[in-house]
Scaffold this motif. Sequence first.
Motif, PDB file in Angstrom:
ATOM      1  N   LEU A 229      -7.956  11.548  -5.499  1.00 12.51           N
ATOM      2  CA  LEU A 229      -8.585  10.342  -5.106  1.00 12.51           C
ATOM      3  C   LEU A 229      -9.543  10.734  -4.591  1.00 12.51           C
ATOM      4  O   LEU A 229     -10.675  10.007  -4.688  1.00 12.51           O
ATOM      5  CB  LEU A 229      -7.904   9.870  -4.305  1.00 12.51           C
TER       6      LEU A 229
ATOM      7  N   TRP B  85      -5.669   5.328   0.798  1.00 13.57           N
ATOM      8  CA  TRP B  85      -4.808   4.811  -0.590  1.00 13.57           C
ATOM      9  C   TRP B  85      -3.516   5.880  -1.120  1.00 13.57           C
ATOM     10  O   TRP B  85      -2.799   4.431  -1.492  1.00 13.57           O
ATOM     11  CB  TRP B  85      -6.001   5.619  -1.975  1.00 13.57           C
TER      12      TRP B  85
ATOM     13  N   LEU C  88      -1.178   1.229  -6.891  1.00 15.32           N
ATOM     14  CA  LEU C  88      -2.710   1.965  -6.311  1.00 15.32           C
ATOM     15  C   LEU C  88      -3.527   0.870  -7.092  1.00 15.32           C
ATOM     16  O   LEU C  88      -4.642  -0.212  -6.358  1.00 15.32           O
ATOM     17  CB  LEU C  88      -2.839   2.984  -7.820  1.00 15.32           C
TER      18      LEU C  88
ATOM     19  N   PHE D 239      -3.567  -1.692  -4.582  1.00 19.18           N
ATOM     20  CA  PHE D 239      -4.723  -0.998  -3.226  1.00 19.18           C
ATOM     21  C   PHE D 239      -6.119  -1.989  -3.964  1.00 19.18           C
ATOM     22  O   PHE D 239      -6.614  -2.745  -2.697  1.00 19.18           O
ATOM     23  CB  PHE D 239      -4.663  -0.410  -3.087  1.00 19.18           C
TER      24      PHE D 239
END
Length: 94
Positions: free
Chosen positions: A41, A60, A80, A83
């Motif tokens: 990430l 994250w 994810l 988010f």
Amino acid sequence: MSINRSVENMAKGGMSMEEFKAWVRENIDADEDGKITKDELADIIRRNGEWFAGWKARKWMRSADSNRNGVVDEIEIGNLAEFVQKHFGIKIIS
């Protein structure tokens, strides 16, 4: 905070969960093991020219890694996606 321009362009009208998963596999999962790490990430954040990549990647991960094992796997990919939708305004259609 911005996200990779390719996903922004791809998601202008929304994207399916399968398209999002494919984008994640192609752009984030560097070792192609099906699991997203904080370092992966951070790498995409850094490649985007963003500052504080490590801090943003931890944010994250805290949001997406529900079992706290240090990776986002196939089961947690929905976290994810949530988010990304919440923080970047990208619509992901289930």
